[in-house]
Design a protein around this motif. Sequence first.
Motif, mmCIF file in Angstrom:
data_model
loop_
_atom_site.group_PDB
_atom_site.id
_atom_site.type_symbol
_atom_site.label_atom_id
_atom_site.label_comp_id
_atom_site.label_asym_id
_atom_site.label_seq_id
_atom_site.Cartn_x
_atom_site.Cartn_y
_atom_site.Cartn_z
ATOM 1 N N HIS A 1 14.018 4.606 -36.360
ATOM 2 C CA HIS A 1 13.540 5.975 -36.194
ATOM 3 C C HIS A 1 13.402 6.607 -37.577
ATOM 4 N N SER A 2 12.292 7.308 -37.808
ATOM 5 C CA SER A 2 12.120 8.087 -39.027
ATOM 6 C C SER A 2 11.289 9.319 -38.699
ATOM 7 N N ASP A 3 11.919 10.483 -38.791
ATOM 8 C CA ASP A 3 11.252 11.768 -38.548
ATOM 9 C C ASP A 3 10.426 11.776 -37.265
ATOM 10 N N GLY A 4 11.022 11.318 -36.170
ATOM 11 C CA GLY A 4 10.379 11.378 -34.868
ATOM 12 C C GLY A 4 9.504 10.190 -34.530
ATOM 13 N N GLU A 5 9.185 9.352 -35.506
ATOM 14 C CA GLU A 5 8.399 8.148 -35.249
ATOM 15 C C GLU A 5 9.350 6.987 -35.021
ATOM 16 N N GLU A 6 9.012 6.110 -34.065
ATOM 17 C CA GLU A 6 9.838 4.932 -33.802
ATOM 18 C C GLU A 6 8.984 3.674 -33.846
ATOM 19 N N GLN A 7 9.586 2.598 -34.370
ATOM 20 C CA GLN A 7 8.917 1.303 -34.454
ATOM 21 C C GLN A 7 9.902 0.212 -34.056
ATOM 22 N N ALA A 8 9.394 -0.786 -33.325
ATOM 23 C CA ALA A 8 10.222 -1.948 -32.963
ATOM 24 C C ALA A 8 10.340 -2.872 -34.167
ATOM 25 N N LEU A 9 11.526 -3.462 -34.311
ATOM 26 C CA LEU A 9 11.780 -4.410 -35.394
ATOM 27 C C LEU A 9 12.295 -5.716 -34.821
ATOM 28 N N LYS A 10 11.956 -6.816 -35.502
ATOM 29 C CA LYS A 10 12.444 -8.145 -35.141
ATOM 30 C C LYS A 10 12.751 -8.894 -36.440
ATOM 31 N N PRO A 11 13.359 -10.084 -36.362
ATOM 32 C CA PRO A 11 13.725 -10.814 -37.577
ATOM 33 C C PRO A 11 12.552 -10.987 -38.545
ATOM 34 N N GLY A 12 12.860 -10.787 -39.819
ATOM 35 C CA GLY A 12 11.865 -10.916 -40.869
ATOM 36 C C GLY A 12 11.128 -9.629 -41.186
ATOM 37 N N MET A 13 11.395 -8.566 -40.435
ATOM 38 C CA MET A 13 10.744 -7.282 -40.685
ATOM 39 C C MET A 13 11.684 -6.376 -41.481
ATOM 40 N N ALA A 14 11.066 -5.514 -42.293
ATOM 41 C CA ALA A 14 11.825 -4.538 -43.073
ATOM 42 C C ALA A 14 11.253 -3.155 -42.814
ATOM 43 N N ALA A 15 12.124 -2.175 -42.701
ATOM 44 C CA ALA A 15 11.719 -0.777 -42.603
ATOM 45 C C ALA A 15 12.091 -0.102 -43.913
ATOM 46 N N TRP A 16 11.091 0.423 -44.610
ATOM 47 C CA TRP A 16 11.325 1.174 -45.845
ATOM 48 C C TRP A 16 11.324 2.639 -45.460
ATOM 49 N N LEU A 17 12.452 3.281 -45.634
ATOM 50 C CA LEU A 17 12.644 4.669 -45.217
ATOM 51 C C LEU A 17 12.694 5.551 -46.464
ATOM 52 N N TYR A 18 12.026 6.693 -46.397
ATOM 53 C CA TYR A 18 11.843 7.510 -47.590
ATOM 54 C C TYR A 18 12.801 8.692 -47.689
ATOM 55 N N ARG A 19 13.138 9.021 -48.923
ATOM 56 C CA ARG A 19 13.982 10.176 -49.226
ATOM 57 C C ARG A 19 13.450 11.407 -48.514
ATOM 58 N N GLY A 20 14.360 12.168 -47.921
ATOM 59 C CA GLY A 20 14.002 13.394 -47.237
ATOM 60 C C GLY A 20 13.779 13.222 -45.741
ATOM 61 N N ALA A 21 13.704 11.973 -45.268
ATOM 62 C CA ALA A 21 13.481 11.714 -43.836
ATOM 63 C C ALA A 21 14.804 11.774 -43.078
ATOM 64 N N ARG A 22 14.687 11.939 -41.765
ATOM 65 C CA ARG A 22 15.834 11.806 -40.849
ATOM 66 C C ARG A 22 15.657 10.459 -40.174
ATOM 67 N N VAL A 23 16.595 9.550 -40.388
ATOM 68 C CA VAL A 23 16.426 8.156 -39.976
ATOM 69 C C VAL A 23 17.594 7.669 -39.125
ATOM 70 N N GLY A 24 17.378 6.578 -38.418
ATOM 71 C CA GLY A 24 18.419 5.907 -37.653
ATOM 72 C C GLY A 24 17.863 4.606 -37.104
ATOM 73 N N ILE A 25 18.713 3.789 -36.519
ATOM 74 C CA ILE A 25 18.277 2.525 -35.933
ATOM 75 C C ILE A 25 19.214 2.171 -34.791
ATOM 76 N N ARG A 26 18.644 1.615 -33.721
ATOM 77 C CA ARG A 26 19.470 1.213 -32.586
ATOM 78 C C ARG A 26 19.152 -0.218 -32.194
ATOM 79 N N GLN A 27 20.168 -0.893 -31.714
ATOM 80 C CA GLN A 27 20.058 -2.271 -31.253
ATOM 81 C C GLN A 27 19.368 -2.290 -29.896
ATOM 82 N N THR A 28 18.511 -3.295 -29.680
ATOM 83 C CA THR A 28 17.914 -3.545 -28.373
ATOM 84 C C THR A 28 18.079 -5.030 -28.064
ATOM 85 N N GLY A 29 17.908 -5.417 -26.834
ATOM 86 C CA GLY A 29 17.991 -6.830 -26.486
ATOM 87 C C GLY A 29 19.392 -7.273 -26.136
#
Length: 136
Positions: free
Chosen positions: A88-116
């Motif tokens: 999660h970053s500032d209201g936007e959400e994206q699915a992640l799987k192995p080998g993917m990286a999320a680059w999160l920027y200064r000033g954002a509100r971020v988080g991540i949750r486990q699925t599966g």
Amino acid sequence: MTPLLALLLAGSAAPAMVVIDEAATIREEPPPHGAIGQSTAWRISDAVPAPRSFEFRKRALHVGAAIGIHPIDHDEIYYVVSGTGIVHSDGEEQALKPGMAAWLYRGARVGIRQTGDEALVLIIAYPNADPKPEAP
């Protein structure tokens, strides 16, 4: 090399490297920013003597766990080693799987949750704040 040159070069040398076995840094704890579920944390950079310029960590978010949404004052990277999750970053959400990286920027509100059905294992890296100068 002259003794004087050796002395001058020694004063400007970088510190010796530090090699860390992640097994020495492991602990079970609730994830940060909300204590949602349980996680395994490898606080790898905590074993590096200060000052250090960035943090390098590994975290397994157990089934149902999350790093809660929080503001960041630096860029931050979540790299997925195994499992799946939603970042999660500032209201936007994206699915992640192995080998993917999320680059999160200064000033954002971020988080991540486990699925599966398996833990979400992440490498997390971010810079430390510049040390504040001491007051005179």
